[in-house]
Design an enzyme around this catalytic site. Structure first.
Site, PDB file in Angstrom:
ATOM      1  N   ASP A 136     -40.532 -54.760  -9.029  1.00 40.82           N
ATOM      2  CA  ASP A 136     -40.920 -53.427  -9.477  1.00 40.82           C
ATOM      3  C   ASP A 136     -42.207 -53.495 -10.305  1.00 40.82           C
ATOM      4  OD1 ASP A 136     -39.663 -50.584  -9.795  1.00 40.82           O
ATOM      5  OD2 ASP A 136     -40.315 -51.124 -11.833  1.00 40.82           O
ATOM      6  N   GLU A 187     -43.981 -54.271  -5.299  1.00 42.85           N
ATOM      7  CA  GLU A 187     -44.000 -52.807  -5.326  1.00 42.85           C
ATOM      8  C   GLU A 187     -45.133 -52.362  -6.242  1.00 42.85           C
ATOM      9  OE1 GLU A 187     -42.486 -48.754  -6.949  1.00 42.85           O
ATOM     10  OE2 GLU A 187     -42.807 -50.591  -8.079  1.00 42.85           O
TER      11      GLU A 187
END
Lengths: 676, 676
Positions: free
Chosen positions: A398, A427
């Site tokens: 993330d 990401e």
């Protein structure tokens, strides 16, 4: 400015004669692939080829010989070589195959080939009817010299050849002995190492398992898996979804974070700053008294449940991907145990996340500029290691672009050094250079701007950059039509057809793609507000209960698309993606093929989710292995229709409500009569 | 294959944490200029700027600060810096000036600028009417920290600022103290070195004297300088030519080899393999019983005469260039003293030069693959040193592409290390990569393919490549319409107008150019045979006697051209060369300008030596610093004509027999009224 600790640059050492053999005359330049002067590795998966090119030349007019040297990272010296052949203008090319996971290295070597030069010159002299007696004696010397370097049997053979040539130099037979076919390859086996220039860099390859290049991801919030509405789903509930996910043909089940969720400043539904007592909070607000990044949210189950889930996933031919989000809720144990890993405000409180003037008081970012950074790095590495120990081999990271690039380079290197099979998906939705750098420093796959590339020009330019430039050597795109954070306008307004269009584009343009399910197949498209890309009643802040068998579900289409991907190796790589012209800006046409053109897929997509579009595609037939004026059959793998096409220009018509795309397999030209 | 002696590659050292400060978050990529990953130096002359660009970025959203570091090669560490500013998309740019001859180094540094980040955030918070008391305390801490790094007076200033800010954090005045104009630049003077990333390479610049970039050469055979026909000219005779050469505006008098000439296998007139007893031989067949590369052909004079000639040349504002041709006649003293420097044939003879099936028995090539290479290298270096000791600072190197590239890199490095003012011109006409490599490894100037580039497309493509790509960073073209070896077809058939056309092209396209005189100004164009580029009765094999005052001489045009070059700085560099469209393929239009556009020259050349050509040029006005719809005056510096032009499209008409070119100085737009 002082630079403590960083070792001096050494590649600018002035050339000192004792350090090189001055007889090496070959120069090697512009080796390709080479990323940022060799600073970064290129990427391949097991079984792929690496085509290497270089400008290689020497002074004068001597013949050269060149080869690729390559070896696995576990070896210190080259173990294998592959010959290179000249193209034009001193450009040489060769290739080799990587067969094992891990690191490879390669470089290039070239030398002046005295024997071949001599042999070619001899032919010219003979053609000019010159006396070549002395030349033959020179050749005999060259052969005798080479014999000294050769292996036993070959050495004997060469000594004999030299003797025969020397003896018959004055006779007619000398010339034929010198030019005997078997001699040249035997001589080329033993080049003079003192004449060989090796390229000054050793270039690296990260070789991954095939899933790094070809994968279909399905993202779920585990807590939404309960069969009963209003209940918090468990990992055991998730197991009941596996047949459904597997039946659609996905490879990876990606779980949003499964850790305990903080309660301090917990966000309520629709990102409300005040949570109701029954609000479950965002899974990305990680950490509570019940644990942090190495713990499982109690309502999801136990570590034992997790290990069982991993096993069940494998039984369905799937693999788990875990979300790694290095940030903490104020309740994370780190806040008490390691306050030094956070930035402290002058009022003594830990600094919460901000993007001034916005404040995110439910999140404490880690402070990578802390004096205790090394301990922090080690702890974060141990998070990966913990989940690897539970059986996880794929991590979706993330927001990596908000943590230091040097940390990722280090931690991915450390993990892959021990576990080269691990796959990291970045990401990052940020500036282009940062996106690319994350791939360079080791992320196996990367999210892209695909979610916001809708028009023919946008898609063509972006995917040409990703697949037809050096970027393809290190950046593996993973295409997502939507994520829990991103509900693009195109899906908000375009209805079910828009979801079909974006599904086909993602799955066909990208060998790696993923969907956020079941929101995607159920075509959920209500936005929080006009202009917002947030979902209304976003699953980030509440539990969802859905009817997986709803009539509007794209389940069947998704299943077909994934089966087409698995059946057609052309779709399992992005390197041979190419776009073809159409005369309608709302029709996008592209093709993919295997290197040997045994599998060729042409995709035509109607980019307009509202209206039927028709027009002519203008195929670059040579790129598809087709002649210019032959008829050929194309088989629409989506509709099962078959068409007889001829030449480059062919008519298409696509109705979005029905099927907004053709996925056409090009059948071999000599087979259409039989197959039609 | 074994690799004795070559040090291992070190730029692939895995990143070990103890070797870097893990808090450095900035990444630096794609630094420009950088040749082959920094393997080679770029080139500049004293007084020139170096514009440096790089992609510089970090994780997150912090403000960055970046600068160029640069220093002279005599220093070990950076001594100067120059700020960089952001362009778009994380690209940064800065520049600095090189002021001393020799080697410079440069690199780039970037860091996260905590104070600027904090200051910008503070402004956003204030705009959002947030309480900023804690923020002001954070700022006071930052300032106090910086005070510890600052110099005495500044440190005191910063401490005081921190104290004031801390004290008034609760009051309205705190905000204005934090944002005071003087604080930001003071803080930026003391970045935190622990946060600064320095680019991992130190890039080199070879800084030459201005003549390396801007020079007009005049090549002569000294033996043809006798005032009396049939006599062998002497160096003293050459002195009488100096006023003539200087009057035409040349800078460099380049002498073909002045050494003793061999008699064994001496070539006769027109390259005949049998010489008559009075044939003088080729000056490139170097060496006889009278000496070799460090001797002067007795018929030319003595070393004393040579030193005197060098002085006389200087008195005329000229400079001598010497021809260095590393090859030997069979009579060269090396053949006896160092037979090991030549290749020996099995019959015991030294191997003569060949290009099978052709034989050049008057030349012994040196064998750079001999075991005794180091001694050979040292001897050849001593040849340069010998002539440097006689006052020579410019060398035109004959056929460098037939000697090892590594030798040139070494010997040029050695010589320029001691004598950075020395200029080396590479006479290589060979494959493109070898031409470029010779420039990369140190040659100051290079012959080009200009002699064979005649059409608009050929000239445009070639000179765009040389001046508008990375090639311009290291390759300085020196343009020759003809040489004693090359009489191009265009000159053979085009008559006097062809010589005028090629003169203007060479002198205007190339800041460095040269002519082979007096053959050129007298328009000598008789070829040995149809299809040959050899001169008939080539001066290479016989003494010439010419009438320098012949009516057909281009002397006046050459004088004018060289004066124009000296008067107009735009013509003294090739970096701002650009081509403009014309609607007639036989009209070539290009411009050059100074960086500040204070001097702008537009050249239009009729490429047809037989017919008048007319047409419209379509100027890229913005590149000339002109508005789109204004009138402007152009002054033809060749004909002294003046024209009033308007907008991009202007008509030209050029008659080859008269003057086949316009060399137009663009006058400032506001001055034409006064000057017309």
């Amino acid at each position: 400015m002082e630079r403590p600790g960083l070792a001096p640059t050494e590649d600018f050492r002035p050339m000192e004669r004792p350090q090189m053999d001055v007889r090496r005359r070959v120069a090697i330049e512009r080796v390709s692939p080479e990323i940022d002067g060799g600073r970064f590795a290129i990427k391949r998966v097991v079984g792929e080829n690496v085509v290497v090119e270089a400008d290689i030349f020497a002074d004068g007019h001597d013949q050269l010989a060149c080869r690729i040297l390559y070896w696995q990272g576990t070896e210190r010296e080259p173990q294998s070589s592959s010959p290179m052949v000249p193209l034009v203008n001193d450009r040489w090319q060769g290739e080799f195959r990587v067969t094992k996971i891990g690191t490879y290295r390669y470089t290039v070597e070239g030398w002046t080939d005295r024997f071949k030069t001599w042999r070619d010159d001899l032919s010219k002299r003979i053609a000019a009817a010159q006396d070549v007696q002395v030349e033959l004696l020179i050749g005999a010397e060259l052969i005798a010299d080479t014999a000294k370097r050769a292996a036993d049997a070959d050495s004997e053979l060469l000594r004999e050849w030299a003797r025969r040539l020397h003896e018959s130099a004055e006779k007619e037979s000398g010339e034929s002995i010198a030019l005997e076919e078997e001699l040249l390859p035997l001589m080329e086996r033993y080049p003079d190492p003192n004449l060989a220039t090796r390229y000054e860099k050793e270039l690296r390859i990260t070789v991954d398992r095939p899933k790094a290049r070809f994968s279909a991801w399905y993202e779920i919030f585990p807590r939404s898996c309960s069969p009963e509405a209003g209940h918090h789903g468990t990992l055991q509930d998730c197991e009941t979804w596996l047949p459904y996910i597997a039946s659609m043909g996905f490879d990876v089940v990606y779980l949003t974070p499964i850790h305990p969720i903080g309660s301090t400043h917990r966000k309520g539904k629709n990102n409300s700053v005040v949570a109701e007592s029954d609000d479950v909070g965002s899974p990305w607000a990680i950490g509570s008294a019940e644990g942090g990044h190495k713990s499982i949210h109690p309502q999801l189950g136990t570590l034992q449940d997790f290990r069982q889930f991993v096993s069940r996933v494998e039984e369905h031919g799937l693999e788990v991907a875990l979300d790694i989000a290095f940030q903490c809720s104020p309740d994370h144990p780190y806040a008490d145990e390691h306050p030094e890993w956070f930035r402290k405000r002058p009022d003594g409180a830990i600094q919460y996340a901000e993007n001034p003037p916005k404040k995110y008081q439910d999140i404490y970012p880690l402070n990578f500029e802390t004096a205790d950074t090394l301990a922090l790095w080690d702890e974060l590495k141990s998070v990966f290691q913990f989940w690897i120990d539970q059986g996880v081999r794929i991590f979706r990271v993330d927001n990596p672009h908000t943590k230091p690039l040097s940390f990722w380079e280090w931690v991915i290197g450390e993990i892959k050094g021990q576990h080269p099979e691990v796959i990291f998906l970045a990401e990052a939705f940020t500036r282009p250079h940062v996106m690319l750098r994350l791939a360079k420093i080791g992320f196996s796959q990367s999210y892209t701007y695909f979610s916001w590339r809708n028009t023919k020009q946008e898609l063509t330019e972006y995917f040409t950059e990703l697949t037809q430039t050096d970027v393809r050597e290190y950046f593996r795109a993973n295409l997502w039509p939507a994520t829990p954070d991103i509900l693009p306008q195109f899906l908000q307004v375009g209805g079910r057809a828009a979801f079909m269009i974006r599904l086909v584009l993602a799955a066909m343009l990208g060998a790696n793609y993923g969907i956020y399910g079941p929101a995607f197949e159920l075509c959920e498209n209500a936005a929080l507000a006009p202009g917002s890309e947030e979902f209304l009643y976003s699953e980030k802040y509440e539990i969802k209960h859905r009817d997986l068998n709803a009539e509007e579900s794209l389940r069947d289409l998704i299943s077909r698309v994934n089966k087409i991907r698995k059946d057609n190796p052309a779709l399992q790589s992005d390197r041979r993606l190419r776009f073809h012209e159409t005369d309608n800006p709302l029709l996008l046409c592209f093709s993919k093929s295997t290197d040997d053109l045994s599998n060729v897929i042409v995709v035509v997509v109607n980019l307009d989710s509202f209206n039927k579009q028709s027009g002519w595609v203008n195929l670059d037939l040579s790129s598809l292995g087709l002649g210019t004026d032959h008829a050929f059959q194309v088989h629409d793998l989506l509709s099962d229709g078959r068409f007889l096409w001829q030449g480059p220009r062919n008519y298409v018509e696509l109705t979005p409500g029905n099927l907004p795309a053709h996925v056409l397999r090009v059948l071999p030209q000599d087979s259409y009569g039989a197959e039609f």
